[in-house]
Motif scaffolding. Structure first.
Motif, PDB file in Angstrom:
ATOM      1  N   MET A  83      53.122  60.526  31.811  1.00 22.24           N
ATOM      2  CA  MET A  83      53.045  59.165  31.273  1.00 22.24           C
ATOM      3  C   MET A  83      54.496  58.787  31.601  1.00 22.24           C
ATOM      4  SD  MET A  83      52.122  56.961  29.346  1.00 22.24           S
ATOM      5  CE  MET A  83      50.519  57.315  28.193  1.00 22.24           C
ATOM      6  N   LEU A  84      55.639  59.346  31.649  1.00 21.40           N
ATOM      7  CA  LEU A  84      56.846  58.810  31.887  1.00 21.40           C
ATOM      8  C   LEU A  84      56.830  58.077  33.377  1.00 21.40           C
ATOM      9  CD1 LEU A  84      59.361  61.500  30.089  1.00 21.40           C
ATOM     10  CD2 LEU A  84      58.836  58.910  29.409  1.00 21.40           C
ATOM     11  N   ALA A  85      56.286  58.868  34.071  1.00 24.15           N
ATOM     12  CA  ALA A  85      56.145  58.442  35.653  1.00 24.15           C
ATOM     13  C   ALA A  85      55.344  57.187  35.808  1.00 24.15           C
ATOM     14  CB  ALA A  85      55.699  59.542  36.509  1.00 24.15           C
ATOM     15  N   ALA A  86      54.215  57.076  35.008  1.00 23.88           N
ATOM     16  CA  ALA A  86      53.447  56.069  34.797  1.00 23.88           C
ATOM     17  C   ALA A  86      54.052  54.769  34.551  1.00 23.88           C
ATOM     18  CB  ALA A  86      52.170  56.190  34.126  1.00 23.88           C
ATOM     19  N   LEU A  87      54.905  54.889  33.644  1.00 26.77           N
ATOM     20  CA  LEU A  87      55.873  53.916  32.834  1.00 26.77           C
ATOM     21  C   LEU A  87      57.014  53.393  33.652  1.00 26.77           C
ATOM     22  CD1 LEU A  87      56.028  54.994  29.375  1.00 26.77           C
ATOM     23  CD2 LEU A  87      54.723  53.038  29.935  1.00 26.77           C
ATOM     24  N   GLY A  88      57.133  54.240  34.731  1.00 27.62           N
ATOM     25  CA  GLY A  88      58.175  53.862  35.700  1.00 27.62           C
ATOM     26  C   GLY A  88      59.402  54.292  35.575  1.00 27.62           C
TER      27      GLY A  88
ATOM     28  N   ILE B  87      60.090  61.178  22.367  1.00 27.83           N
ATOM     29  CA  ILE B  87      59.191  62.107  21.976  1.00 27.83           C
ATOM     30  C   ILE B  87      58.496  62.580  23.690  1.00 27.83           C
ATOM     31  CG2 ILE B  87      56.921  62.846  21.225  1.00 27.83           C
ATOM     32  CD1 ILE B  87      57.571  60.921  19.046  1.00 27.83           C
ATOM     33  N   LEU B  88      58.214  61.608  24.359  1.00 31.25           N
ATOM     34  CA  LEU B  88      57.765  61.974  25.649  1.00 31.25           C
ATOM     35  C   LEU B  88      58.777  62.636  26.412  1.00 31.25           C
ATOM     36  CD1 LEU B  88      55.994  58.501  26.695  1.00 31.25           C
ATOM     37  CD2 LEU B  88      55.018  60.540  26.023  1.00 31.25           C
ATOM     38  N   ALA B  89      60.138  62.377  26.528  1.00 34.10           N
ATOM     39  CA  ALA B  89      61.360  62.928  27.123  1.00 34.10           C
ATOM     40  C   ALA B  89      61.336  64.392  26.698  1.00 34.10           C
ATOM     41  CB  ALA B  89      62.397  62.003  27.024  1.00 34.10           C
TER      42      ALA B  89
END
Length: 249
Positions: A53-58, A84-86
């Protein structure tokens, strides 16, 4: 605060599309995969989902420090819902989060599937209930993560820490590992794009993130703090000092 450099509109839109695709993937995983998995396998999927998800957000993700082996309470500064994602991307954990998130359509259900413990911050008595839940989870060997500030800052400083939930670590003799989170971008060591503060809503925050150029989140895992012989306020002060020093505050 320096305005972040922006990417072109086509790339920002593409990031949004990728983000929505990841949300659909997460919902399907929760509905059709999680019911058949034991807890540690669920957490593995959570970590993979968060990295993607982090990669998808750039976002570029940077890890520093060593994760603690065994039960631990992670205590981090709070800048954004991206926190939270991180943290989950670095070390999957069960989070303590405000109950409002549980009521978000679809996303709240997905977050709950990840083992999140929800607290009604407006009700002081609810903290004791959550302390018992966190203590039980720690005794079962879980990794629990929390944000002692209780709300987000702009990343340039630290708000006062609330020590109540740290009581769970004290009564179970579980070490606390401070985590310093920093968001930077191509124009600033502290990015304005990640901050989720004031009257900003989730859509505005999401758009600012996908438009940012070079957005990077650094997850710095600091040495664990033993809690033996300390009360929760002493633990809180030590952990806050560790994070402040790591952020150069």
């Amino acid at each position: 605060m320096t305005a972040p450099a922006r990417v072109g509109l086509p790339l920002a839109v593409w990031r949004l599309v990728c983000c929505l695709g990841m949300v659909v993937r997460g919902l399907l995983t929760c509905a059709f995969v999680f019911p058949f998995l034991v807890s540690h396998r669920r957490m593995w999927h959570v970590g993979v989902f968060c990295r993607h998800m982090l990669a998808a957000l750039g976002l570029r993700l940077v890890f520093e420090g060593v994760p603690h082996r065994g039960p631990v309470l992670l205590a981090a500064n709070h800048v954004s819902w991206l926190d939270i994602l991180a943290i989950d991307a670095a070390q999957p954990a069960r989070f303590v989060s405000k109950a409002d998130i549980r009521r978000w359509p679809l996303i709240g259900w997905m977050v709950a599937c990840g083992g999140t413990l929800f607290i009604e911050r407006e009700r002081k008595r609810d903290a004791m209930r959550v302390v018992h839940q966190v203590a039980e989870a720690l005794q079962q060997g879980d990794v629990i993560a929390m944000f002692p500030e209780g709300t987000t800052s702009d990343g340039h400083g630290l708000l006062p820490f609330h020590a109540n939930l740290l009581q769970a670590a004290v009564v179970t003799h579980t070490p606390v590992q401070p985590i310093a989170l920093r968001f930077s971008d191509d124009t600033s060591p502290v990015s304005a794009a990640a901050a989720y503060i004031g009257d900003m809503n989730l859509i505005e925050s999401l758009w600012a993130i996908v438009c940012a150029r070079g957005l990077t989140v650094t997850v710095k895992r600091l040495p664990v703090r033993p809690v033996e012989g300390l009360d929760r306020r002493e633990v809180s002060e030590l952990v806050r000092g560790d994070i402040a020093a790591a952020l150069g505050l």
